[in-house]
Design a protein around this motif. Structure first.
Motif, short mmCIF file in Angstrom:
data_model
loop_
_atom_site.label_atom_id
_atom_site.label_comp_id
_atom_site.label_asym_id
_atom_site.label_seq_id
_atom_site.Cartn_x
_atom_site.Cartn_y
_atom_site.Cartn_z
N PHE A 116 0.84 -1.20 0.00
CA PHE A 116 0.00 0.00 0.00
C PHE A 116 0.87 1.25 0.00
O PHE A 116 0.64 2.18 -0.77
N ALA A 117 1.89 1.29 0.85
CA ALA A 117 2.77 2.46 0.90
C ALA A 117 3.46 2.67 -0.44
O ALA A 117 3.53 3.80 -0.95
N ALA A 118 3.97 1.60 -1.04
CA ALA A 118 4.68 1.73 -2.31
C ALA A 118 3.75 2.20 -3.42
O ALA A 118 4.10 3.09 -4.21
N ASP A 119 2.56 1.63 -3.48
CA ASP A 119 1.64 1.95 -4.57
C ASP A 119 0.98 3.31 -4.43
O ASP A 119 0.35 3.79 -5.37
N THR A 120 1.10 3.92 -3.25
CA THR A 120 0.57 5.27 -3.07
C THR A 120 1.68 6.30 -3.00
O THR A 120 1.44 7.46 -2.62
N GLY A 121 2.91 5.90 -3.36
CA GLY A 121 3.97 6.88 -3.60
C GLY A 121 4.90 7.17 -2.47
O GLY A 121 5.69 8.13 -2.56
N PHE A 122 4.90 6.38 -1.39
CA PHE A 122 5.82 6.62 -0.29
C PHE A 122 7.17 5.95 -0.56
O PHE A 122 7.22 4.87 -1.14
#
Length: 318
Positions: A116-122
């Motif tokens: 989730f973090a990776a796919d939302t740009g973090f």
């Protein structure tokens, strides 16, 4: 953290307490995430958050169920933001409390799977991610992204941010969770071998925005974002800002075909296989016999379920 099977809290809504503008930042940390490799970073992460000029409150929880309770209580107390330090499981617990509220949310990726973090740009690095979150807190900045709401026939509700697994991967997870040995990753590997030997397509009944679709399938995933399982791009075109769910169905795979296709999921190339179909819908009704779904890698609800895309359901600190 231990898995829980259903929400004990009411679904978030406009009647939930609003965050206080001067409220603290609550932090839910899972020290065992990522096999504990980032455990020593927590004091530095908390210090970086404190540099945003807001008080920081570390939440205490020993189990997944307790984690959800303390997150809900923190939201009720009027926190300004919730930050999770861990993997997708920790994110999943936090989302149950902030979904549908104005409480801002920041995932610090410190787990085995941080989809989730990776796919939302973090950023993938926890320290870099907390810098992004702290800067957003200082600047009063956030951006809305969609979540998926999962509802069972009894009204039980779960929220998820990444992907719902409702096929072979969910079956493997369920078997692995029932096994008492071996411990560690080998248990999951053994569960894969057992379920490959038992592989058979299941009959699924779907309704995509009311349109019926009956299929025999081995793999079914409903994605708000693209990835699950630590970078497997099972729904490669999913966009958490488009108000839609991506549904990927892998049809009548036999063992040999599934073994060949599975590695291609990391690049999202599996969707080009002739037995794979993709769909988009705002609401997905999904039914099959004997399957418990997994959302964000966590045990969720047994089929049948209804999955609904909820636009802008969470405000990310980015």
């Amino acid at each position: 953290m231990l898995a829980v099977t259903a929400a004990d809290h009411p679904a978030p809504g406009p009647d939930r307490p609003a965050p206080r503008p001067d409220g603290p930042v609550a932090v839910l940390a899972n020290p065992t995430a990522g096999r504990g490799r980032h455990r020593g970073l927590l004091p530095r992460l908390l210090d970086r958050l404190a540099e945003s000029g807001r008080p920081v409150r570390l939440l205490e929880a020993g189990t997944a169920a307790e984690a959800e309770v303390v997150c809900h209580q923190a939201v009720a107390d009027g926190i300004a933001a919730l930050v999770t330090v861990g993997g997708d499981g920790t994110v999943h617990r936090g989302l149950q409390a902030v979904a549908g509220t104005a409480v801002r949310f920041g995932p610090v990726p410190a787990g085995t799977g941080n989809d989730f973090a990776a796919d939302t740009g973090f950023p993938a690095d926890p320290l870099a991610a907390v810098e992004v979150i702290a800067a957003a807190l200082r600047d009063g900045r956030s951006r809305p992204v969609d979540l998926a709401r999962l509802t069972g026939p009894d009204g039980a509700t779960r929220w998820y941010g990444a992907v719902l697994a409702a096929g072979f991967d969910a079956i493997v997870n369920e078997r692995a969770n029932r096994m008492r040995f071996p411990r560690g990753p080998r248990r999951y590997d053994l569960a894969i071998l057992v379920e490959l030997a038992r592989l058979r397509p299941r009959r699924y009944a779907l309704r995509l925005d009311g349109r019926p679709l009956d299929v025999d399938a081995a793999l079914v995933a409903v994605g708000n974002t693209a990835s699950y399982g630590g970078g497997m791009r099972v729904c490669p075109d999913a966009d958490p800002t488009d108000g839609l769910l991506d549904v990927v169905i892998g049809g009548r795979f036999d063992r040999r075909t599934l073994i060949r296709v599975k590695p291609r999921i990391y690049q999202g190339a599996h969707v080009r296989h002739p037995l794979v179909s993709t769909h988009r819908a705002r609401t997905v009704e999904l039914s099959a016999e004997g399957i418990t779904t997994y959302a964000d890698g966590e045990r969720a609800l047994a089929l049948p379920v209804t999955v609904t895309a909820v636009p802008g359901a969470v405000r990310l600190l980015r």
